[in-house]
Design a protein around this motif. Sequence first.
Motif, PDB file in Angstrom:
ATOM      1  N   PRO A   1      -7.009   8.240  13.258  1.00 39.54           N
ATOM      2  CA  PRO A   1      -6.447   8.407  12.068  1.00 39.54           C
ATOM      3  C   PRO A   1      -7.420   9.321  11.366  1.00 39.54           C
ATOM      4  N   ILE A   2      -6.726  10.340  10.554  1.00 38.79           N
ATOM      5  CA  ILE A   2      -7.632  11.239   9.873  1.00 38.79           C
ATOM      6  C   ILE A   2      -6.936  11.365   8.624  1.00 38.79           C
TER       7      ILE A   2
ATOM      8  N   LEU B   1      -1.967   7.202  -0.062  1.00 37.41           N
ATOM      9  CA  LEU B   1      -2.829   7.267   1.393  1.00 37.41           C
ATOM     10  C   LEU B   1      -2.008   8.129   2.435  1.00 37.41           C
ATOM     11  N   HIS B   2      -2.184   9.372   2.611  1.00 37.67           N
ATOM     12  CA  HIS B   2      -1.731  10.056   3.839  1.00 37.67           C
ATOM     13  C   HIS B   2      -2.697  10.055   4.874  1.00 37.67           C
ATOM     14  N   LEU B   3      -2.216   9.503   6.017  1.00 40.84           N
ATOM     15  CA  LEU B   3      -2.714   9.286   7.340  1.00 40.84           C
ATOM     16  C   LEU B   3      -2.363  10.308   8.204  1.00 40.84           C
TER      17      LEU B   3
ATOM     18  N   VAL C   1       0.803  -1.287   0.191  1.00 38.44           N
ATOM     19  CA  VAL C   1      -0.034  -0.077  -0.015  1.00 38.44           C
ATOM     20  C   VAL C   1       0.881   1.043   0.085  1.00 38.44           C
ATOM     21  N   PRO C   2       0.511   2.330  -0.951  1.00 38.14           N
ATOM     22  CA  PRO C   2       1.319   3.384  -0.990  1.00 38.14           C
ATOM     23  C   PRO C   2       0.915   4.334   0.501  1.00 38.14           C
ATOM     24  N   LEU C   3       1.454   4.104   1.403  1.00 33.23           N
ATOM     25  CA  LEU C   3       0.977   4.738   2.752  1.00 33.23           C
ATOM     26  C   LEU C   3       2.028   5.591   3.309  1.00 33.23           C
ATOM     27  N   ARG C   4       1.512   6.728   3.746  1.00 32.52           N
ATOM     28  CA  ARG C   4       2.495   7.629   4.825  1.00 32.52           C
ATOM     29  C   ARG C   4       1.615   8.107   5.821  1.00 32.52           C
ATOM     30  N   ILE C   5       2.421   7.955   7.183  1.00 27.92           N
ATOM     31  CA  ILE C   5       1.723   8.237   8.357  1.00 27.92           C
ATOM     32  C   ILE C   5       2.455   9.450   8.926  1.00 27.92           C
TER      33      ILE C   5
END
Length: 283
Positions: free
Chosen positions: A247-248, A274-276, A200-204
């Motif tokens: 999470p927003i 997906l920027h969380l 998953v292209p995901l950044r937290i």
Amino acid sequence: MSVAVFDDIISKKIWNGKLPIQISLDPTENHAFTEPIFVILTLFFSYSCNSIDNMEASRCSYLPLVSEQLLHIYNGLDIEIINTEIWYDYEGEPLKWHYPIGLLYDMSGSKDRPWQITVHFRNFPNEKLLKSPSVEAAQDMFMSMMKQADFLRYGTTKRVMNLSKKDQSQLWESLSLDRYDEYWNVNQYLISDTDGLRYVPLRIYLPDQCPVIQEVVSFTNKGSSKLLGDVLNDILPDLFPSNLAIPITHGIQLPLDTPIDWASQNLSFADNFLHLIICKSVS
């Protein structure tokens, strides 16, 4: 393998998310005109477009695109701009120009509408921001993020690299001109293939200026969709599950039972990440 269904209605609502912004000049820079640009925008767009909706910035857009509009307005008001290396801050904290505007707003923790930020034309904070915040640089960063997302999703960047120059330009131009259909005419090619999905292209993003977290997260677990809560528990076990954080994304609190593949497919920003944002919960 469970595959999330793309929801055009949800995606269009995300794309159409707007944020009203009030931009003030830094009074220490001794400009002749120091009224908030929010007022200028009201007058300017009421005159030219007969609509104040143009005051709103797309959540998926970028500050250099706003700067382009500001320079046009200032030139019309005969305000001399000496330094074109424009930067912004919120409550003294420089805003990363290569992040989407909606992400910056959510990270700031502000609840103000309009969002009140300050524009600067001098003393660029090289120690906190990437240099050269031009529209061209923003486009390059945007395409770099799309390549990263492509690599995480499929283990290769060939889908982005195989796009024609026209299609690559169309991705950015459709974003800057707020043209949803033109963007998706190209982007659907990058995300529609469900074979061989990897990560998953995901950044937290955590509070208090903590480093961005970008860890490897698979779409499924033993053939079933992973839930957001499971992903966050793996990465941030001290915070999830608990009542300490939420999470927003796009200003929306996401339920922890949201399938991560659905969130990635439908709630990602225009760069396909997906920027969380992890916010402290209010008890």
